[in-house]
Structure formats: structure tokens, C-alpha cells
Design a protein around this motif. Structure first.
Motif, short mmCIF file in Angstrom:
data_model
loop_
_atom_site.label_atom_id
_atom_site.label_comp_id
_atom_site.label_asym_id
_atom_site.label_seq_id
_atom_site.Cartn_x
_atom_site.Cartn_y
_atom_site.Cartn_z
N MET A 1 -16.15 15.77 5.71
CA MET A 1 -14.77 16.17 6.02
C MET A 1 -14.57 17.68 5.96
SD MET A 1 -12.99 13.08 3.86
CE MET A 1 -11.44 13.91 3.62
N SER A 2 -15.38 18.36 5.14
CA SER A 2 -15.23 19.81 4.99
C SER A 2 -15.65 20.58 6.24
CB SER A 2 -16.05 20.31 3.80
OG SER A 2 -17.44 20.38 4.13
N SER A 3 -16.51 19.96 7.05
CA SER A 3 -17.04 20.57 8.29
C SER A 3 -17.96 21.76 8.02
CB SER A 3 -15.89 21.01 9.23
OG SER A 3 -15.13 19.88 9.63
N HIS A 4 -18.37 21.94 6.76
CA HIS A 4 -19.28 23.04 6.44
C HIS A 4 -20.73 22.56 6.42
CE1 HIS A 4 -16.76 26.53 5.60
NE2 HIS A 4 -15.85 25.67 5.18
N ARG A 5 -21.63 23.48 6.68
CA ARG A 5 -23.05 23.17 6.62
C ARG A 5 -23.44 22.90 5.16
NH1 ARG A 5 -22.50 26.80 10.77
NH2 ARG A 5 -23.73 26.38 12.65
N PHE A 6 -24.43 22.02 4.97
CA PHE A 6 -24.86 21.70 3.60
C PHE A 6 -26.34 21.32 3.58
CE2 PHE A 6 -23.37 17.75 5.53
CZ PHE A 6 -24.39 16.85 5.21
N SER B 1 -23.67 30.49 5.26
CA SER B 1 -22.91 29.37 5.81
C SER B 1 -23.21 28.02 5.15
CB SER B 1 -23.21 29.23 7.31
OG SER B 1 -24.56 28.82 7.53
N VAL B 2 -24.26 27.94 4.33
CA VAL B 2 -24.73 26.64 3.83
C VAL B 2 -24.32 26.43 2.37
CG1 VAL B 2 -26.76 25.21 3.34
CG2 VAL B 2 -26.68 26.61 5.42
N LEU C 1 -31.75 29.03 -3.09
CA LEU C 1 -30.70 29.92 -3.60
C LEU C 1 -30.90 31.37 -3.15
CD1 LEU C 1 -30.23 28.54 -7.23
CD2 LEU C 1 -28.56 28.45 -5.37
N SER C 2 -32.14 31.76 -2.97
CA SER C 2 -32.41 33.15 -2.58
C SER C 2 -32.34 33.35 -1.07
CB SER C 2 -33.79 33.58 -3.09
OG SER C 2 -34.83 32.78 -2.53
N HIS C 3 -32.17 32.25 -0.32
CA HIS C 3 -32.14 32.36 1.14
C HIS C 3 -30.82 32.95 1.63
CE1 HIS C 3 -32.61 31.32 5.37
NE2 HIS C 3 -33.86 31.01 5.12
N GLU C 4 -30.89 33.75 2.65
CA GLU C 4 -29.71 34.43 3.18
C GLU C 4 -28.65 33.46 3.69
OE1 GLU C 4 -28.55 37.71 6.65
OE2 GLU C 4 -30.64 37.12 6.31
N ALA C 5 -29.08 32.28 4.14
CA ALA C 5 -28.13 31.31 4.71
C ALA C 5 -27.30 30.61 3.65
CB ALA C 5 -28.88 30.27 5.53
N ARG D 1 -25.41 19.84 11.23
CA ARG D 1 -24.97 20.84 10.24
C ARG D 1 -25.35 20.48 8.81
NH1 ARG D 1 -20.35 18.91 7.82
NH2 ARG D 1 -19.23 17.27 8.95
N GLY D 2 -26.10 19.40 8.64
CA GLY D 2 -26.49 19.02 7.29
C GLY D 2 -27.94 18.58 7.21
N LEU D 3 -28.54 18.76 6.04
CA LEU D 3 -29.91 18.30 5.77
C LEU D 3 -29.93 17.69 4.38
CD1 LEU D 3 -32.92 18.20 6.65
CD2 LEU D 3 -33.22 20.41 5.51
#
Length: 445
Positions: free
Chosen positions: A272-277, A246-247, A330-334, A316-318
Motif C-alpha cells: 500500500m505504501s507504493s515504496h520500493r522494499f 529509494s529502497v 545498508l551501505s548501498h546507495e539505493a 518494486r520489491g524483492l
């Protein structure tokens, strides 16, 4: 760092699989940065390292290009390299000198010691193929490459318009161009070239490389040891709490920087994308390549972000200032996507971990990488600039959504899963890259 890491990983493979000892010489201008020291301290016992005598660069103009500074340091370190090799030769049997692209002047030192000389190319096979073509292109071209009325075809790869070519060749009267042209003419004189790629990724380009010089695709050579830092562990804990895939990871490498206007557009686009980052963010800079030693220790390292941005995206962001554990992220499942500057190390790391990309090139050969990744290899989506050279928030929102939830993003994700498997296969016993490394060792014997 981006050139040191492939050298280090190459040395590890030699030692682990072929029981050849290695010593890494590092030119310096003073006390080495902690990031470099941490890499060297993690080396196995039979890989040694030695810092050469520091080079004084105080006399260089303040606005000189970073490529020129590095070449100057390499040239000024040749005497110290000779002394170090003489000392090493008295203790062990020397076989070969492996040098980075910036250090091609050390070929002469290798000859003095009667050693094999090998170039370790940290770039793609496409970039190497272009470098081979540069002498002929130089003879045939009048004026600057950016003004060419026709695209430049890279053997085995795609074609590029003049402004898309790598930064070192953009200004032909520049000393940086002259140095890169000299490197290109020396390629046919080396005993072999190791390239940080693998057959399954760039097969056509590797086959199209000139046959006179042995070419060894031994990649992907990416950083293998874990990062250190308490703050970074916190970001990994944050990722643990996010849904799978999701990130969007946003990072422009160790030297990439954006203008304040571009940072604001990116921030608004992500919101604006509403996606996690998860965003690794450097301080704004007017040039796209900032010093990797930029100090980010100010009291409010993220104070330049749009007002209220951190509060509005807190769920939803860090955002991490300056640095982050890229391999672990990069190797994280999220992690489900990577907005990247298209540095070759970052590209290979994304491939190895199967993460689809958004291409945002800044400097060096990154514009060439971006075109290859989007048009030839189908590994990334491309953002479109406006007439002022800015990626606007609406464009960023659109492309982020397409990567994370659209059909094109799904196609790229499928392609990356295939390449992830191919990369693992290339590095396994009997795989294409391991066999290539074995052929290199046979040449040494």
C-alpha cells in the motif's frame, strides 16, 4: 552471533592498533553453524579461536527460554575453559580474560589464573546503565516489574514502564531473571567494562554510569568483513538498478520472527505504501525469537505470503528467504530506510551507514532500544500497535511513507548523517573510541 561479532571486532582492534594477540574461546553444543565458522575463518592470523568441548543440552526442557540455554552452556563450559587456559598459559603470557554477558561465571576462572577480568557488553550504554540499577530496583520492588505504577528512570537516559523493560527481567521468579540479577551484582567486581557505543551517541548516559568501575566506550563494533553467497550478490545487483535512497530495507535480525497474521499485515502495508522494499523474511512463528538455525529449505520458502503479493510487487520489491547481506544492503546507495527489530548490532550498523529507521522491537532489550531511538536520540519512527498487539497495514503504510518522503523522515535522515560522521570520527586515530581503547590497553600493562 549478535554477541560474538562485537567480541571479534574488539579483538581485531586490539591486534591492529596495539599488537596484542588474542584467542577467542567459543562454547558449543556440537557442530558450529556455517555463519559462525565464516566469521572465525575471516580472522587475521594473530587472532586464534578454539571451540570448547560440546555441551549436551538434550536433557533441558523443550520450552525453556533461550537465555537459560545459553547460560547453561556457559556454566557447563567452565571446566573446558580452565583446560584451554592452562594449555594457552604454557605457550604465551596471559594478561586478561574478556567475557560476554552470558559468560560472567568465568570471572572465577580469571581469578584462578590471576588475570584481569573484563566484561565486553554488546549492548548500548543505556542497557548497561539499567543493568547497574537492577540490584537497587530489585530490593525496592514488590511483585513483577510489568505491574509497577511508576516508570523506571535509567540514569542518563529515558524512563521505561515495566512492560518496556528488557525480556530477562520480566518474570522475577524465572531463572533467567536470577541470572541477570547476578550479572548486575557482579558489575562492580570486574576490572573494566567495554561497551559497544561511543561518546557522541550516548554521551549523557556514559557520563551517568557509576564511577567505581572503569568504563570503556569503544564502539561502534560492527561486522567489517563482507558476506558470502551467490544469492546475496543477486540482491545487490537488484539494488544497483534502484534509484538512490529509494529502497526500504526490512529485516528482523538473525533470530526475529513474526506471526503469519503479522507477516500478512506487513506485506499489505508495504504494498500500500507504493515504496520500493527489500525484505529479509523468515518463516512465520508464534514466538518472536525463533531458532537462528531454523530450516528454510522447503520447496516454496515464501509460500505463506498473501496470494499474489509477489506478482503485484515484482517491479518494486524483492523478498529474500531467511538471510541477506545486511552490511552491504545498508551501505548501498539505493537504501533509504531500515525497518528494524532494534537489535543493537543492527542499530549501530544503520547509524554507521546513515540510514534512518522504523522501530519494530521484538525481544531482549529491543523495546528499550526502540524507545531510546525514537524519544531520545531521534533516529527512528515508531509504529503503534492495535489493541490486539498487531501492527496493522494502515499504520505500516503511514509510517513507511513518513520515513521515506515525510518531514519527520527528513529530520531523522539529517540526524543520521551527523551521527555517521561522528561514528567515523570516534573510530579514527585520536577519536573518542580509539582513545578509550588506548586507556584499556594502558590498564593491561
Amino acid at each position: 552471533m549478535s554477541h560474538l561479532i562485537p567480541i571479534v571486532e574488539f579483538a581485531k582492534r586490539l591486534v591492529q592498533h596495539h599488537h596484542i594477540s588474542a584467542t577467542i574461546f567459543i562454547p558449543t553444543t556440537g557442530t558450529p553453524p556455517k555463519s559462525l565458522v565464516s566469521v572465525l575463518e575471516s580472522l587475521p592470523e594473530n587472532i586464534h579461536h578454539q571451540f570448547l568441548q560440546p555441551v549436551n543440552v538434550d536433557g533441558l526442557p523443550k520450552d525453556v527460554r533461550v537465555e537459560f540455554v545459553v547460560s547453561f552452556i556457559m556454566q557447563a563450559s567452565l571446566s573446558s575453559l580452565r583446560d584451554a587456559l592452562s594449555c594457552l598459559k604454557s605457550k604465551t603470557k596471559l594478561v586478561a580474560l574478556v567475557f560476554d554477558m552470558f559468560a560472567h561465571a568465568s570471572m572465577e576462572v580469571a581469578k584462578e589464573f590471576n588475570l584481569f577480568n573484563f566484561l565486553c557488553c554488546p549492548l548500548s550504554a543505556m542497557a548497561l546503565s539499567f543493568t547497574f540499577t537492577l540490584p537497587k530496583l530489585d530490593e525496592e520492588t514488590v511483585g513483577e516489574y510489568k505491574d509497577l505504577p511508576y516508570p523506571v528512570q535509567v540514569p542518563g537516559s529515558v524512563s521505561f514502564h515495566g512492560p518496556e523493560l528488557m525480556a530477562p527481567v520480566q518474570v522475577r521468579t524465572d531463572e533467567v531473571y536470577k541470572e541477570y540479577l547476578l550479572l548486575s551484582k557482579r558489575l562492580s567486581l570486574v576490572d573494566g567494562i567495554m561497551v559497544n557505543s561511543f561518546e557522541e551517541l550516548e554521551q549523557d548516559t556514559i557520563l551517568a554510569l557509576p564511577g567505581g568501575t572503569p568504563i570503556y566506550p569503544i564502539g561502534p563494533l560492527i561486522r567489517s568483513e563482507p558476506s558470502n553467497g551467490s544469492d546475496w550478490h543477486e540482491c545487490l545487483k537488484w539494488l544497483d538498478d534502484q534509484p538512490s535512497g529509494s529502497v526500504l530495507f526490512v529485516s528482523f535480525g538473525s533470530g526475529g520472527a513474526l506471526s503469519l497474521e503479522q507477516i500478512h499485515e506487513l506485506a499489505h502495508g508495504l504494498e500500500m505504501s507504493s515504496h520500493r522494499f527489500l525484505w529479509i523474511l523468515r518463516s512465520p512463528n508464534k514466538v518472536s525469537f525463533a531458532s537462528v538455525f531454523t530450516d528454510s529449505s522447503q520447496n516454496d520458502p515464501l509460500g505463506f505470503l498473501p496470494e499474489g503479493f509477489l506478482a503485484r510487487t515484482v517491479n518494486r520489491g524483492l523478498v529474500l528467504p531467511s538471510w541477506g547481506p545486511q552490511i552491504e544492503i545498508l551501505s548501498h546507495e539505493a537504501t533509504g530506510g531500515f525497518l528494524t527489530h532494534c537489535g543493537w548490532n543492527s542499530t549501530l550498523e544503520s547509524i554507521v551507514h546513515g540510514v534512518p529507521m522504523i522501530a519494530w522491537p521484538l525481544y531482549a532489550e529491543q523495546h528499550m532500544n526502540a524507545k531510546m531511538m525514537t524519544e531520545s536520540l531521534c533516529l527512528a519512527l515508531r509504529l503503534e500497535m492495535d489493541e490486539n498487539g498487531i501492527f496493522r497495514k494502515e499504520e505500516i503504510e503511514k509510517v513507511v511513507k513518513e520515513l521515506m518522503e515525510g518531514d519527520e523522515g527528513k529530520k531523522i535522515s539529517k540526524r543520521l548523517k551527523e551521527l555517521k560522521t561522528a561514528a567515523m570520527r570516534a573510530l579514527s586515530i585520536g577519536g573518542s573510541s580509539m582513545e578509550s581503547l588506548s586507556k584499556l590497553v594502558l590498564q593491561l600493562n
